[in-house]
Design a protein around this motif. Structure first.
Motif, PDB file in Angstrom:
ATOM      1  N   ASP A  85       0.821  -1.218   0.000  1.00  0.00           N
ATOM      2  CA  ASP A  85       0.000   0.000   0.000  1.00  0.00           C
ATOM      3  C   ASP A  85       0.852   1.263   0.000  1.00  0.00           C
ATOM      4  O   ASP A  85       0.484   2.269  -0.586  1.00  0.00           O
ATOM      5  CB  ASP A  85      -0.931   0.012   1.210  1.00  0.00           C
ATOM      6  N   ALA A  86       1.996   1.196   0.670  1.00  0.00           N
ATOM      7  CA  ALA A  86       2.795   2.406   0.855  1.00  0.00           C
ATOM      8  C   ALA A  86       3.965   2.526  -0.112  1.00  0.00           C
ATOM      9  O   ALA A  86       4.477   3.622  -0.328  1.00  0.00           O
ATOM     10  CB  ALA A  86       3.326   2.448   2.291  1.00  0.00           C
ATOM     11  N   ALA A  87       4.385   1.426  -0.702  1.00  0.00           N
ATOM     12  CA  ALA A  87       5.644   1.434  -1.456  1.00  0.00           C
ATOM     13  C   ALA A  87       5.493   2.104  -2.811  1.00  0.00           C
ATOM     14  O   ALA A  87       4.567   1.814  -3.570  1.00  0.00           O
ATOM     15  CB  ALA A  87       6.141   0.008  -1.645  1.00  0.00           C
ATOM     16  N   ALA A  88       6.433   3.002  -3.100  1.00  0.00           N
ATOM     17  CA  ALA A  88       6.607   3.484  -4.467  1.00  0.00           C
ATOM     18  C   ALA A  88       7.513   2.481  -5.164  1.00  0.00           C
ATOM     19  O   ALA A  88       8.549   2.092  -4.635  1.00  0.00           O
ATOM     20  CB  ALA A  88       7.241   4.869  -4.459  1.00  0.00           C
ATOM     21  N   THR A  89       7.110   2.013  -6.353  1.00  0.00           N
ATOM     22  CA  THR A  89       7.885   1.006  -7.057  1.00  0.00           C
ATOM     23  C   THR A  89       8.416   1.574  -8.371  1.00  0.00           C
ATOM     24  O   THR A  89       7.828   2.489  -8.958  1.00  0.00           O
ATOM     25  CB  THR A  89       7.034  -0.243  -7.349  1.00  0.00           C
ATOM     26  N   PHE A  90       9.520   0.983  -8.818  1.00  0.00           N
ATOM     27  CA  PHE A  90      10.206   1.470 -10.018  1.00  0.00           C
ATOM     28  C   PHE A  90      10.583   0.255 -10.855  1.00  0.00           C
ATOM     29  O   PHE A  90      11.369  -0.586 -10.424  1.00  0.00           O
ATOM     30  CB  PHE A  90      11.450   2.277  -9.626  1.00  0.00           C
ATOM     31  N   LYS A  91      10.018   0.197 -12.068  1.00  0.00           N
ATOM     32  CA  LYS A  91      10.166  -0.999 -12.886  1.00  0.00           C
ATOM     33  C   LYS A  91      11.025  -0.785 -14.125  1.00  0.00           C
ATOM     34  O   LYS A  91      11.146  -1.690 -14.951  1.00  0.00           O
ATOM     35  CB  LYS A  91       8.785  -1.526 -13.285  1.00  0.00           C
ATOM     36  N   ASN A  92      11.604   0.388 -14.260  1.00  0.00           N
ATOM     37  CA  ASN A  92      12.567   0.615 -15.332  1.00  0.00           C
ATOM     38  C   ASN A  92      13.545   1.692 -14.877  1.00  0.00           C
ATOM     39  O   ASN A  92      13.315   2.390 -13.880  1.00  0.00           O
ATOM     40  CB  ASN A  92      11.874   0.995 -16.654  1.00  0.00           C
ATOM     41  N   LEU A  93      14.626   1.848 -15.606  1.00  0.00           N
ATOM     42  CA  LEU A  93      15.698   2.754 -15.191  1.00  0.00           C
ATOM     43  C   LEU A  93      15.255   4.208 -15.182  1.00  0.00           C
ATOM     44  O   LEU A  93      15.681   4.988 -14.325  1.00  0.00           O
ATOM     45  CB  LEU A  93      16.906   2.572 -16.108  1.00  0.00           C
ATOM     46  N   GLU A 114      12.260   5.429 -14.467  1.00  0.00           N
ATOM     47  CA  GLU A 114      11.495   5.679 -13.242  1.00  0.00           C
ATOM     48  C   GLU A 114      12.410   5.813 -12.037  1.00  0.00           C
ATOM     49  O   GLU A 114      12.237   6.702 -11.201  1.00  0.00           O
ATOM     50  CB  GLU A 114      10.492   4.541 -13.015  1.00  0.00           C
ATOM     51  N   LEU A 115      13.394   4.922 -11.953  1.00  0.00           N
ATOM     52  CA  LEU A 115      14.307   4.952 -10.814  1.00  0.00           C
ATOM     53  C   LEU A 115      15.166   6.211 -10.836  1.00  0.00           C
ATOM     54  O   LEU A 115      15.353   6.861  -9.794  1.00  0.00           O
ATOM     55  CB  LEU A 115      15.191   3.709 -10.826  1.00  0.00           C
ATOM     56  N   GLN A 116      15.690   6.585 -11.983  1.00  0.00           N
ATOM     57  CA  GLN A 116      16.536   7.769 -12.082  1.00  0.00           C
ATOM     58  C   GLN A 116      15.752   9.040 -11.764  1.00  0.00           C
ATOM     59  O   GLN A 116      16.273   9.955 -11.106  1.00  0.00           O
ATOM     60  CB  GLN A 116      17.152   7.849 -13.475  1.00  0.00           C
ATOM     61  N   ASN A 117      14.491   9.106 -12.200  1.00  0.00           N
ATOM     62  CA  ASN A 117      13.657  10.271 -11.891  1.00  0.00           C
ATOM     63  C   ASN A 117      13.391  10.368 -10.392  1.00  0.00           C
ATOM     64  O   ASN A 117      13.393  11.472  -9.814  1.00  0.00           O
ATOM     65  CB  ASN A 117      12.331  10.189 -12.655  1.00  0.00           C
ATOM     66  N   ALA A 118      13.171   9.228  -9.749  1.00  0.00           N
ATOM     67  CA  ALA A 118      12.924   9.221  -8.308  1.00  0.00           C
ATOM     68  C   ALA A 118      14.167   9.659  -7.543  1.00  0.00           C
ATOM     69  O   ALA A 118      14.079  10.427  -6.571  1.00  0.00           O
ATOM     70  CB  ALA A 118      12.483   7.830  -7.862  1.00  0.00           C
ATOM     71  N   ILE A 119      15.322   9.197  -7.978  1.00  0.00           N
ATOM     72  CA  ILE A 119      16.572   9.582  -7.320  1.00  0.00           C
ATOM     73  C   ILE A 119      16.833  11.075  -7.484  1.00  0.00           C
ATOM     74  O   ILE A 119      17.271  11.748  -6.544  1.00  0.00           O
ATOM     75  CB  ILE A 119      17.747   8.759  -7.888  1.00  0.00           C
ATOM     76  N   ALA A 120      16.534  11.600  -8.661  1.00  0.00           N
ATOM     77  CA  ALA A 120      16.722  13.027  -8.891  1.00  0.00           C
ATOM     78  C   ALA A 120      15.798  13.856  -8.001  1.00  0.00           C
ATOM     79  O   ALA A 120      16.181  14.920  -7.501  1.00  0.00           O
ATOM     80  CB  ALA A 120      16.470  13.353 -10.363  1.00  0.00           C
ATOM     81  N   ALA A 121      14.567  13.362  -7.777  1.00  0.00           N
ATOM     82  CA  ALA A 121      13.603  14.098  -6.959  1.00  0.00           C
ATOM     83  C   ALA A 121      13.929  14.005  -5.473  1.00  0.00           C
ATOM     84  O   ALA A 121      13.711  14.966  -4.722  1.00  0.00           O
ATOM     85  CB  ALA A 121      12.190  13.568  -7.223  1.00  0.00           C
ATOM     86  N   ASP A 122      14.446  12.854  -5.036  1.00  0.00           N
ATOM     87  CA  ASP A 122      14.766  12.654  -3.619  1.00  0.00           C
ATOM     88  C   ASP A 122      15.974  11.725  -3.532  1.00  0.00           C
ATOM     89  O   ASP A 122      15.826  10.503  -3.411  1.00  0.00           O
ATOM     90  CB  ASP A 122      13.570  12.064  -2.887  1.00  0.00           C
ATOM     91  N   PRO A 140      11.908 -10.280 -13.559  1.00  0.00           N
ATOM     92  CA  PRO A 140      11.751  -8.969 -14.196  1.00  0.00           C
ATOM     93  C   PRO A 140      13.107  -8.367 -14.490  1.00  0.00           C
ATOM     94  O   PRO A 140      14.099  -8.662 -13.823  1.00  0.00           O
ATOM     95  CB  PRO A 140      10.987  -8.158 -13.140  1.00  0.00           C
ATOM     96  N   GLU A 141      13.166  -7.516 -15.504  1.00  0.00           N
ATOM     97  CA  GLU A 141      14.433  -6.869 -15.837  1.00  0.00           C
ATOM     98  C   GLU A 141      14.957  -6.069 -14.646  1.00  0.00           C
ATOM     99  O   GLU A 141      16.160  -6.040 -14.389  1.00  0.00           O
ATOM    100  CB  GLU A 141      14.264  -5.956 -17.050  1.00  0.00           C
ATOM    101  N   MET A 142      14.066  -5.426 -13.926  1.00  0.00           N
ATOM    102  CA  MET A 142      14.440  -4.750 -12.690  1.00  0.00           C
ATOM    103  C   MET A 142      13.194  -4.472 -11.881  1.00  0.00           C
ATOM    104  O   MET A 142      12.091  -4.390 -12.419  1.00  0.00           O
ATOM    105  CB  MET A 142      15.202  -3.443 -12.959  1.00  0.00           C
ATOM    106  N   TYR A 143      13.362  -4.368 -10.562  1.00  0.00           N
ATOM    107  CA  TYR A 143      12.240  -4.041  -9.682  1.00  0.00           C
ATOM    108  C   TYR A 143      12.803  -3.427  -8.409  1.00  0.00           C
ATOM    109  O   TYR A 143      13.545  -4.077  -7.683  1.00  0.00           O
ATOM    110  CB  TYR A 143      11.430  -5.294  -9.338  1.00  0.00           C
ATOM    111  N   PHE A 144      12.471  -2.147  -8.180  1.00  0.00           N
ATOM    112  CA  PHE A 144      12.923  -1.451  -6.980  1.00  0.00           C
ATOM    113  C   PHE A 144      11.714  -0.913  -6.229  1.00  0.00           C
ATOM    114  O   PHE A 144      10.654  -0.663  -6.813  1.00  0.00           O
ATOM    115  CB  PHE A 144      13.854  -0.288  -7.346  1.00  0.00           C
ATOM    116  N   PHE A 145      11.876  -0.734  -4.924  1.00  0.00           N
ATOM    117  CA  PHE A 145      10.833  -0.121  -4.115  1.00  0.00           C
ATOM    118  C   PHE A 145      11.481   0.834  -3.120  1.00  0.00           C
ATOM    119  O   PHE A 145      12.658   0.701  -2.775  1.00  0.00           O
ATOM    120  CB  PHE A 145      10.002  -1.179  -3.377  1.00  0.00           C
TER     121      PHE A 145
END
Length: 219
Positions: A53-61, A63-71, A103-108
């Motif tokens: 319910d709470a996790a933000a997930t990132f399924k491609n590079l 998405e992950l790079q944008n999240a890292i840039a934001a926080d 999956p090719e990648m999966y981050f939370f």
């Protein structure tokens, strides 16, 4: 949220922590397995968990790079699959595919982060400490993992295919296409595992490595 440190009471609590984490929706447990091989590692083990319910997930590079840039300081855990190479460069694609169905990648983004720093007597809640969480970990029962219906390992090469590949690669070396080649094969089996974390824990005890990791996603 402030960091909270509690006395580390040893292997039994570590096993409780592992099996509590394995019940959560998202879990990554990174473990040095008490080995002394890695001179540069900061942690004995590091854990990140979150609820679906709470996790933000990132399924491609992207998405992950944008999240890292934001926080850039948020804790994010995940895995990079072998077939991620297919998205990075056309020449790296396999035909047929590797057959590894990850999956090719999966981050939370983790809600709770727990760390045991190298040789420290303290267990550190880097994020998400509460008495309720601590009690839940302390009360977790350690299951005995069962493996049923184990099938013999099979290779993705037949003996004839393997020998043919060896001769082809030797010819490539003779012709100067390459000077070093690592020919590998994939062995696989099927089995019913009652508690994956228990099996993983047993495997790391039998073959300790400073780079062991367990990733579980319950969807």
């Amino acid at each position: 949220m402030r960091q909270v440190e509690i006395p580390y009471t040893g292997e039994l609590f570590k096993q409780k922590l592992l099996h509590w984490a394995a019940q959560q929706d998202f879990c990554v447990f990174l473990d040095s397995c008490n080995t002394e091989i890695d001179r540069y590692g900061q942690y004995d083990f590091l854990l990140g968990v979150s609820s679906a319910d709470a996790a933000a997930t990132f399924k491609n590079l992207d998405e992950l790079q944008n999240a890292i840039a934001a926080d850039p300081f948020a804790w994010r855990f995940g895995v990079l699959g072998y077939d991620l190479k297919n998205s990075l460069h056309e020449s790296l694609k396999l035909d047929p595919p590797s057959g590894i169905h990850f999956p090719e990648m999966y981050f939370f983004q983790a809600e709770i982060v727990i760390a045991k720093k190298r040789n420290s007597p303290w267990l550190s809640f880097e994020l998400g400490y509460s008495q309720e969480v601590f009690n839940a970990i302390a009360q977790t029962e350690i299951p005995k993992g069962k493996v049923e219906g184990f099938e013999a390992f099979t290779s993705n090469f037949t003996e004839a295919q393997y020998k043919t590949s060896v001769e082809q690669l030797r010819q490539h070396i003779k012709e100067g296409d390459s000077y070093e080649i690592n020919l590998s094969q994939n062995f696989s089996s099927k089995a019913k595992v009652s508690h994956p974390a228990a099996l993983w824990s047993k495997l790391t005890q039998l073959s300790a490595t400073p780079f062991a990791g367990l990733s579980l996603i319950h969807l």
